[in-house]
Design a protein around this motif. Structure first.
Motif, PDB file in Angstrom:
ATOM      1  N   LEU A 219       0.828  -1.199   0.000  1.00 15.92           N
ATOM      2  CA  LEU A 219       0.000   0.000   0.000  1.00 15.92           C
ATOM      3  C   LEU A 219       0.866   1.254   0.000  1.00 15.92           C
ATOM      4  O   LEU A 219       1.750   1.417   0.842  1.00 15.92           O
ATOM      5  CB  LEU A 219      -0.916   0.027   1.226  1.00 15.92           C
ATOM      6  CG  LEU A 219      -1.706   1.318   1.445  1.00 15.92           C
ATOM      7  CD1 LEU A 219      -2.688   1.557   0.289  1.00 15.92           C
ATOM      8  CD2 LEU A 219      -2.442   1.292   2.773  1.00 15.92           C
ATOM      9  N   VAL A 220       0.574   2.131  -0.956  1.00 19.54           N
ATOM     10  CA  VAL A 220       1.141   3.472  -0.960  1.00 19.54           C
ATOM     11  C   VAL A 220       0.048   4.395  -0.441  1.00 19.54           C
ATOM     12  O   VAL A 220      -0.935   4.650  -1.147  1.00 19.54           O
ATOM     13  CB  VAL A 220       1.582   3.912  -2.374  1.00 19.54           C
ATOM     14  CG1 VAL A 220       2.197   5.318  -2.321  1.00 19.54           C
ATOM     15  CG2 VAL A 220       2.581   2.926  -2.966  1.00 19.54           C
ATOM     16  N   HIS A 221       0.193   4.861   0.790  1.00 18.80           N
ATOM     17  CA  HIS A 221      -0.816   5.741   1.357  1.00 18.80           C
ATOM     18  C   HIS A 221      -0.880   7.030   0.540  1.00 18.80           C
ATOM     19  O   HIS A 221       0.106   7.442  -0.081  1.00 18.80           O
ATOM     20  CB  HIS A 221      -0.498   6.056   2.821  1.00 18.80           C
ATOM     21  CG  HIS A 221      -1.597   6.754   3.540  1.00 18.80           C
ATOM     22  ND1 HIS A 221      -1.655   8.133   3.637  1.00 18.80           N
ATOM     23  CD2 HIS A 221      -2.699   6.279   4.170  1.00 18.80           C
ATOM     24  CE1 HIS A 221      -2.742   8.465   4.315  1.00 18.80           C
ATOM     25  NE2 HIS A 221      -3.393   7.364   4.651  1.00 18.80           N
ATOM     26  N   VAL A 222      -2.050   7.659   0.527  1.00 18.72           N
ATOM     27  CA  VAL A 222      -2.240   8.861  -0.278  1.00 18.72           C
ATOM     28  C   VAL A 222      -1.209   9.943   0.068  1.00 18.72           C
ATOM     29  O   VAL A 222      -0.786  10.712  -0.799  1.00 18.72           O
ATOM     30  CB  VAL A 222      -3.691   9.389  -0.116  1.00 18.72           C
ATOM     31  CG1 VAL A 222      -3.925   9.877   1.292  1.00 18.72           C
ATOM     32  CG2 VAL A 222      -4.001  10.467  -1.130  1.00 18.72           C
ATOM     33  N   SER A 223      -0.765   9.954   1.317  1.00 18.38           N
ATOM     34  CA  SER A 223       0.236  10.949   1.731  1.00 18.38           C
ATOM     35  C   SER A 223       1.629  10.618   1.211  1.00 18.38           C
ATOM     36  O   SER A 223       2.531  11.457   1.284  1.00 18.38           O
ATOM     37  CB  SER A 223       0.278  11.041   3.260  1.00 18.38           C
ATOM     38  OG  SER A 223       0.677   9.804   3.823  1.00 18.38           O
ATOM     39  N   GLU A 224       1.816   9.394   0.684  1.00 20.95           N
ATOM     40  CA  GLU A 224       3.120   8.972   0.184  1.00 20.95           C
ATOM     41  C   GLU A 224       3.171   8.881  -1.338  1.00 20.95           C
ATOM     42  O   GLU A 224       4.118   8.341  -1.901  1.00 20.95           O
ATOM     43  CB  GLU A 224       3.481   7.597   0.779  1.00 20.95           C
ATOM     44  CG  GLU A 224       3.730   7.618   2.271  1.00 20.95           C
ATOM     45  CD  GLU A 224       4.931   8.477   2.648  1.00 20.95           C
ATOM     46  OE1 GLU A 224       5.893   8.513   1.870  1.00 20.95           O
ATOM     47  OE2 GLU A 224       4.891   9.113   3.714  1.00 20.95           O
ATOM     48  N   LEU A 225       2.144   9.422  -1.995  1.00 27.05           N
ATOM     49  CA  LEU A 225       2.107   9.383  -3.458  1.00 27.05           C
ATOM     50  C   LEU A 225       2.948  10.484  -4.096  1.00 27.05           C
ATOM     51  O   LEU A 225       3.479  10.317  -5.195  1.00 27.05           O
ATOM     52  CB  LEU A 225       0.661   9.497  -3.947  1.00 27.05           C
ATOM     53  CG  LEU A 225      -0.210   8.258  -3.754  1.00 27.05           C
ATOM     54  CD1 LEU A 225      -1.672   8.597  -4.021  1.00 27.05           C
ATOM     55  CD2 LEU A 225       0.237   7.118  -4.662  1.00 27.05           C
ATOM     56  N   SER A 226       3.058  11.628  -3.432  1.00 31.33           N
ATOM     57  CA  SER A 226       3.736  12.779  -4.023  1.00 31.33           C
ATOM     58  C   SER A 226       4.184  13.737  -2.926  1.00 31.33           C
ATOM     59  O   SER A 226       3.657  13.713  -1.808  1.00 31.33           O
ATOM     60  CB  SER A 226       2.798  13.488  -4.999  1.00 31.33           C
ATOM     61  OG  SER A 226       3.364  14.692  -5.489  1.00 31.33           O
ATOM     62  N   HIS A 227       5.160  14.576  -3.266  1.00 37.66           N
ATOM     63  CA  HIS A 227       5.562  15.624  -2.327  1.00 37.66           C
ATOM     64  C   HIS A 227       4.476  16.692  -2.225  1.00 37.66           C
ATOM     65  O   HIS A 227       4.386  17.400  -1.229  1.00 37.66           O
ATOM     66  CB  HIS A 227       6.873  16.267  -2.788  1.00 37.66           C
ATOM     67  CG  HIS A 227       8.057  15.368  -2.620  1.00 37.66           C
ATOM     68  ND1 HIS A 227       8.560  15.030  -1.386  1.00 37.66           N
ATOM     69  CD2 HIS A 227       8.834  14.726  -3.533  1.00 37.66           C
ATOM     70  CE1 HIS A 227       9.603  14.224  -1.543  1.00 37.66           C
ATOM     71  NE2 HIS A 227       9.786  14.028  -2.830  1.00 37.66           N
ATOM     72  N   GLU A 228       3.661  16.801  -3.265  1.00 39.83           N
ATOM     73  CA  GLU A 228       2.572  17.768  -3.253  1.00 39.83           C
ATOM     74  C   GLU A 228       1.375  17.199  -2.497  1.00 39.83           C
ATOM     75  O   GLU A 228       1.255  15.989  -2.309  1.00 39.83           O
ATOM     76  CB  GLU A 228       2.155  18.115  -4.692  1.00 39.83           C
ATOM     77  CG  GLU A 228       3.262  18.707  -5.534  1.00 39.83           C
ATOM     78  CD  GLU A 228       2.804  19.028  -6.945  1.00 39.83           C
ATOM     79  OE1 GLU A 228       1.634  19.403  -7.098  1.00 39.83           O
ATOM     80  OE2 GLU A 228       3.612  18.908  -7.874  1.00 39.83           O
ATOM     81  N   HIS A 229       0.493  18.089  -2.095  1.00 41.65           N
ATOM     82  CA  HIS A 229      -0.731  17.637  -1.423  1.00 41.65           C
ATOM     83  C   HIS A 229      -1.622  16.909  -2.438  1.00 41.65           C
ATOM     84  O   HIS A 229      -1.869  17.407  -3.538  1.00 41.65           O
ATOM     85  CB  HIS A 229      -1.492  18.826  -0.834  1.00 41.65           C
ATOM     86  CG  HIS A 229      -2.816  18.442  -0.251  1.00 41.65           C
ATOM     87  ND1 HIS A 229      -2.924  17.739   0.939  1.00 41.65           N
ATOM     88  CD2 HIS A 229      -4.086  18.642  -0.709  1.00 41.65           C
ATOM     89  CE1 HIS A 229      -4.201  17.526   1.190  1.00 41.65           C
ATOM     90  NE2 HIS A 229      -4.924  18.070   0.228  1.00 41.65           N
ATOM     91  N   VAL A 230      -2.079  15.721  -2.064  1.00 42.82           N
ATOM     92  CA  VAL A 230      -2.907  14.887  -2.939  1.00 42.82           C
ATOM     93  C   VAL A 230      -4.214  14.573  -2.232  1.00 42.82           C
ATOM     94  O   VAL A 230      -4.212  14.082  -1.097  1.00 42.82           O
ATOM     95  CB  VAL A 230      -2.178  13.579  -3.322  1.00 42.82           C
ATOM     96  CG1 VAL A 230      -3.089  12.682  -4.150  1.00 42.82           C
ATOM     97  CG2 VAL A 230      -0.890  13.872  -4.068  1.00 42.82           C
ATOM     98  N   SER A 231      -5.331  14.841  -2.889  1.00 48.09           N
ATOM     99  CA  SER A 231      -6.643  14.551  -2.302  1.00 48.09           C
ATOM    100  C   SER A 231      -7.067  13.120  -2.579  1.00 48.09           C
ATOM    101  O   SER A 231      -7.573  12.418  -1.692  1.00 48.09           O
ATOM    102  CB  SER A 231      -7.690  15.524  -2.846  1.00 48.09           C
ATOM    103  OG  SER A 231      -7.381  16.850  -2.497  1.00 48.09           O
ATOM    104  N   THR A 232      -6.870  12.667  -3.829  1.00 49.33           N
ATOM    105  CA  THR A 232      -7.236  11.308  -4.221  1.00 49.33           C
ATOM    106  C   THR A 232      -6.115  10.692  -5.045  1.00 49.33           C
ATOM    107  O   THR A 232      -5.412  11.400  -5.775  1.00 49.33           O
ATOM    108  CB  THR A 232      -8.540  11.282  -5.050  1.00 49.33           C
ATOM    109  OG1 THR A 232      -8.327  12.021  -6.270  1.00 49.33           O
ATOM    110  CG2 THR A 232      -9.692  11.899  -4.283  1.00 49.33           C
ATOM    111  N   PRO A 233      -5.921   9.357  -4.970  1.00 52.61           N
ATOM    112  CA  PRO A 233      -4.853   8.698  -5.730  1.00 52.61           C
ATOM    113  C   PRO A 233      -4.949   8.934  -7.237  1.00 52.61           C
ATOM    114  O   PRO A 233      -3.932   8.962  -7.940  1.00 52.61           O
ATOM    115  CB  PRO A 233      -5.049   7.217  -5.398  1.00 52.61           C
ATOM    116  CG  PRO A 233      -5.723   7.219  -4.077  1.00 52.61           C
ATOM    117  CD  PRO A 233      -6.634   8.418  -4.096  1.00 52.61           C
TER     118      PRO A 233
END
Length: 393
Positions: A219-233
């Motif tokens: 699992l890649v948590h939504v907070s670990e998808l990008s350095h930018e703020h991400v609302s949805t994968p």
């Protein structure tokens, strides 16, 4: 005596018996067999030569071949003292096939079979007879087009046998599932925290993305998808994407793997000095509030803290008295710590001091000087002298 001896050697053959014989003739629609120890020859119709469809009998047998078959019917012409046995080589092949398949089913063993036909709903394979793989049992993955399987030899497991209804169901999915389980066990033993791997986005959820890293999903948590703020994968990845991930943690017992895409990407702090400097006044967006201050994003992946003491010129008890998430504000960069990836910001320093009703220092000084001069300091008598003089005291 010779005729009597030959008759004594003739076996009493009945319908349902299994016989062997030598192929004497191969015709378009049937094969003639000399049945050992029998009074008459055997006839095998082309439809009974094999478990598969046969166009030309020469494709299956040739003169001189020794073959076995079941007697399905006996035809005798008593007037002419002639007759024949109607035989089925196909029935014998099916019986042997069922015995073989039952053994594999009992021992949970695999077999190999060639795909002979792709039909609606699955694949037809040759297992000594017609076997069928339903679409749902072809693979652990979703397969939309089965045409690529035609002619391929597949490793299979027997799923169901029903000789009475000539039903043989096979599964390739069961073989894949076992293989995947072994890969998963090996992978869970081999990977460790900090490993950088390549994987494929398998599915998405509102809290993150599941990535297949070789037989097991992490699992890649939504907070670990990008350095930018991400609302949805969906803002960052789609199903089927090939991505690099870093292993954050592994729980082998529960088969839980935590991954990060963000950790494989360059940090925004690596180039922050080329975009921002201490003392700059920039526009930012309030991302979240805490009791001690507000976190404001000034660029993709760059969030700084505005301490509660740096929010307003006025005293405030809580940041939410003057700020709310999503609000746009001007902030002054107080400090940048690239090593610890921290930014200190101030809203107060970016805004002019608010006007007050207090006297300026100059005004206060002038008033103080004037009160020190007694001539300019009237008494009550001076103020009310005219009033007192009319009184009869």
């Amino acid at each position: 005596m010779t005729e009597e001896f030959n008759e004594s050697m003739i076996t009493d053959i009945k319908e349902g018996d299994k016989v062997t014989g030598e192929v004497q003739q191969v015709n378009d629609k049937h094969v003639v067999v000399h049945v050992s120890g029998a009074k008459y020859n055997g006839i095998i119709p082309i439809s009974q030569l094999s478990t598969h469809h046969v166009e030309d009998a020469n494709e299956v047998v040739k003169v001189g071949d020794e073959i076995g078959a079941y007697v399905t019917k006996i035809e005798i012409d008593e007037d002419n003292e002639t007759g024949s046995y109607i035989l089925s080589k196909r029935q014998l092949e099916e019986e042997k096939s069922y015995e073989f398949l039952q053994e594999k089913l009992d021992n949970n063993e695999t077999i190999e079979a060639k795909v002979t036909e792709v039909v609606k709903g699955g694949l037809v394979v040759d297992v000594g007879q017609r076997g069928f793989i339903p679409a749902s049992l072809i693979s652990t993955d979703y397969i939309e087009d089965f045409s690529d399987y035609e002619g391929k030899v597949l490793e299979l497991k027997v799923e169901e046998l029903d000789p009475a209804n000539n039903r043989v169901i096979l599964s390739r999915k069961a073989v894949e599932a076992e293989q995947n389980e072994k890969k998963k066990e090996e992978l869970l033993k081999s990977i460790k925290e900090g490993d950088v791997l390549e994987g494929k986005v398998a599915r998405l959820a509102n809290f993150g993305a599941f990535v297949d890293i070789g037989g097991v999903d992490g699992l890649v948590h939504v907070s670990e998808l990008s350095h930018e703020h991400v609302s949805t994968p969906e803002e960052v990845v789609t199903i089927g994407d090939i991505v690099k991930v870093k292993v954050r943690s592994v729980e082998a017992d529960s088969e839980r793997i935590s991954l990060s895409i963000k950790d494989t990407l360059p940090s925004p702090f690596e180039t922050i000095q080329s975009k921002f400097n201490e003392g700059d006044v920039v526009e930012g967006k309030v991302m979240r509030l805490a009791s001690f201050g507000a976190f404001v994003e000034i660029g993709p992946g760059l969030q700084g803290l505005v301490h509660i003491s740096e929010i307003s010129h006025k005293h405030i008890g809580s940041p939410n008295e003057v700020l709310e998430p999503g609000q746009t504000v001007d902030v002054k960069i107080l400090s940048i710590n690239t090593a610890e990836e921290r930014i200190s910001l101030s809203i107060k320093a970016a805004a002019p001091a608010e006007e007050t009703n207090e006297a300026s220092p100059e005004t206060t000084e002038q008033y103080t000087l004037s009160t020190d001069d007694d001539s300019n300091n009237p008494t009550l008598g001076d103020v009310f002298a005219d009033k007192f003089k009319n009184l009869n005291l």
